[in-house]
Design an enzyme around this catalytic site. Structure first.
Site, PDB file in Angstrom:
ATOM      1  N   TYR A  47       0.972  -1.313   0.132  1.00 43.11           N
ATOM      2  CA  TYR A  47      -0.035  -0.235  -0.360  1.00 43.11           C
ATOM      3  C   TYR A  47       1.100   1.686   0.089  1.00 43.11           C
ATOM      4  O   TYR A  47      -0.232   2.557   0.400  1.00 43.11           O
ATOM      5  CB  TYR A  47      -0.824   0.059   0.738  1.00 43.11           C
TER       6      TYR A  47
ATOM      7  N   ARG B 139       8.731  14.089   7.239  1.00 42.24           N
ATOM      8  CA  ARG B 139       8.693  12.860   6.204  1.00 42.24           C
ATOM      9  C   ARG B 139       7.915  12.963   4.825  1.00 42.24           C
ATOM     10  O   ARG B 139       7.041  13.630   5.451  1.00 42.24           O
ATOM     11  CB  ARG B 139       8.242  11.480   6.845  1.00 42.24           C
TER      12      ARG B 139
HETATM   13  C1  LIG Z   1       4.845   0.342   6.801  1.00 40.67           C
HETATM   14  C2  LIG Z   1       6.187  -0.621   8.122  1.00 40.67           C
HETATM   15  C3  LIG Z   1       4.882  -1.543   8.234  1.00 40.67           C
HETATM   16  C4  LIG Z   1       3.977  -2.587   8.188  1.00 40.67           C
HETATM   17  O1  LIG Z   1       3.239  -3.445   8.644  1.00 40.67           O
HETATM   18  P1  LIG Z   1       1.522  -3.913   8.954  1.00 40.67           P
HETATM   19  O2  LIG Z   1       1.588  -5.318   9.119  1.00 40.67           O
HETATM   20  O3  LIG Z   1       1.570  -3.933   7.147  1.00 40.67           O
HETATM   21  O4  LIG Z   1       0.513  -2.690   9.728  1.00 40.67           O
HETATM   22  C5  LIG Z   1       6.179  -2.182   8.521  1.00 40.67           C
HETATM   23  N1  LIG Z   1       7.224  -2.577   8.711  1.00 40.67           N
HETATM   24  C6  LIG Z   1       7.785  -1.743   8.254  1.00 40.67           C
HETATM   25  C7  LIG Z   1       9.611  -1.169   7.590  1.00 40.67           C
HETATM   26  C8  LIG Z   1       6.937  -0.856   7.553  1.00 40.67           C
HETATM   27  O5  LIG Z   1       7.658   0.765   6.672  1.00 40.67           O
END
Ligand SMILES: *Cc1c(COP(=O)(O)O)cnc(C)c1O
Length: 413
Positions: free
Chosen positions: A224, A372
């Site tokens: 996403y 950011r």
């Molecule tokens: C955005 C992000 C996530 C997101 O985890 P979800 O399980 O999709 O909410 C995890 N790790 C990193 C490094 C991210 O930037």
């Protein structure tokens, strides 16, 4: 003075080979969107794809769509479409569940593959879910966690201890935008006897990735952010082919079974990346992801990287005079696709971002003090970079951000 003018930016846009992609996205009038590293913009093709999935595949064809619309194989067919973006073979990637769940599966599988060692080596500043999932996995497995700053010398020292089972790092740091040296770190980990899990959340769709060439064991990422699949769309997992017969993840559900339609009483994992699947997938969200991946099939990621670096470089040059500290590495080869800045007063970051949003320049704030700005070459123009930088300079020069209304925190920052 930088010598960059809006006219020069317009010329760059006119010569930009990626410029036509902008028209494939829904972008609200008057907005410069610099938060595609948090939630990507909506591709114009997506609503139609989702509607077709719902009305035709589900509404008309009903349960037959498991076969006729390829629902059962979606985790694999979408994985194959995603594979070129991460430099993997088509059968090494499966789409399903969320990033956090995939991380948990990969960490437990890696610990099980390296039973003589008990340490998960992570990074101090990683995204919280990576830290929390690591804590959950080590507790379950009777293992231990260690954290280092991967951009400093401690990583090599920690590996030298000889007890690290697996290294978990983010390819691009979500806060600073620092890009890690995947080939070097992977080699160093392997030389020390550890496996590696890379989190690609902030690099997939933003720059070329070569998992196979680097010999990576496991990787996870979300869809996403730079992939623009939509809020909450499923994540993906990469499992190197050499682990397809041996990696055992803990959420042993029926979609990972070797013969799911035998409906037998005992779990026997598929000999493929499918063993990382668990249960039924959000197929409506998969339709949105497919629209994005079909768009990316026409994208040359080297061009995306070139434009991304040109844009972040330009933004840094333009905002440098205002006195914010550059958190993102200045060297292009150490930079992802975002620019992070910090104000000397940590309380200033949030209201500065809010003042910019009021002007239509959407970035975000990450505690404790980071502003950011994400740059997405598929739908941003150089004039947008110029306008965003100009707005930031004005918000600071005029003290506009000090207006008390900008200090009120929303639930999601
Ligand atoms: C955005 C992000 C996530 C997101 O985890 P979800 O399980 O999709 O909410 C995890 N790790 C990193 C490094 C991210 O930037």
């Amino acid at each position: 003075m930088t010598g960059i003018t809006r006219e020069k930016c317009a010329k760059l846009d006119a010569a930009d080979p990626l410029a036509p992609f902008r028209d494939e996205f829904v972008l609200p009038e008057g907005v410069v969107y610099l938060d595609g590293n948090s939630l990507g913009a909506l591709p114009k093709a997506t609503p139609g794809r989702v509607a077709d999935m719902v009305e035709r595949e589900w509404g008309r064809d009903l349960v037959r769509s498991w076969n006729t619309a390829g629902w059962w194989d979606k985790p694999r067919t979408l994985g194959a479409k995603l594979a070129p973006l991460v430099g993997a073979a088509p059968h090494e990637v499966v789409v399903g569940d969320g990033t956090s769940a995939n991380l948990f599966k990969a960490l437990v599988a890696a610990l099980r593959l390296n039973p003589g060692r008990r340490v998960v080596l992570g990074e101090t500043g990683n995204f919280p879910t990576d830290l929390y999932v690591t804590q959950g996995a080590v507790e379950l497995m009777g293992a231990a966690e260690r954290r280092v700053d991967p951009d400093g010398p401690e990583l090599a020292a920690a590996l030298g201890a000889g007890d690290v089972a697996v290294v978990l790092l983010s390819h691009v740091d979500y806060r600073t935008g620092a890009l890690r040296d995947m080939p070097a770190v992977t080699r160093m980990a392997h030389d020390s006897g550890a496996l590696v899990v890379w989190d690609l959340c902030h690099s997939v769709g933003a720059l070329p990735i070569e998992l196979s060439a680097c010999g990576v064991d496991f990787a996870v990422g979300c869809t996403y952010k730079y992939l623009n699949a939509g809020p909450g769309t499923p994540a993906f997992g990469y499992v190197a082919e050499r682990h397809h017969a041996t990696a055992r993840q803990p959420l042993s559900g029926w979609h990972g079974h070797i013969r799911p339609f035998d409906f037998t009483g005992d779990y026997e994992p598929a000999v493929s990346a499918s063993r990382f699947l668990s249960g039924s997938q959000p197929l409506i969200a998969d339709a949105a992801l497919e629209a994005s991946l079909d768009l990316f099939a026409r994208v040359d990621m080297r061009r995306v990287r070139e434009k991304s670096l040109a844009m972040t470089e330009m933004f840094i040059d333009l905002v440098e005079p205002v006195g914010l500290r550059l958190v993102t590495p200045r060297e292009p080869e150490r930079r992802g696709s975002q620019v992070a800045l910090a104000h000397p007063d940590p309380e200033a970051g949030y209201p500065i971002v809010q003042a910019l949003i009021t002007r239509g320049v959407i970035g975000d704030f990450r505690a404790p003090d980071v502003l950011r700005f994400g740059f997405t070459p598929l739908y941003l123009r150089y004039v947008d970079v110029f306008d965003a930088a100009t707005a930031l300079v004005e918000v600071l020069d005029t003290d506009e951000w000090r207006d008390p209304r900008f200090a009120e925190r929303a639930q999601v920052t």
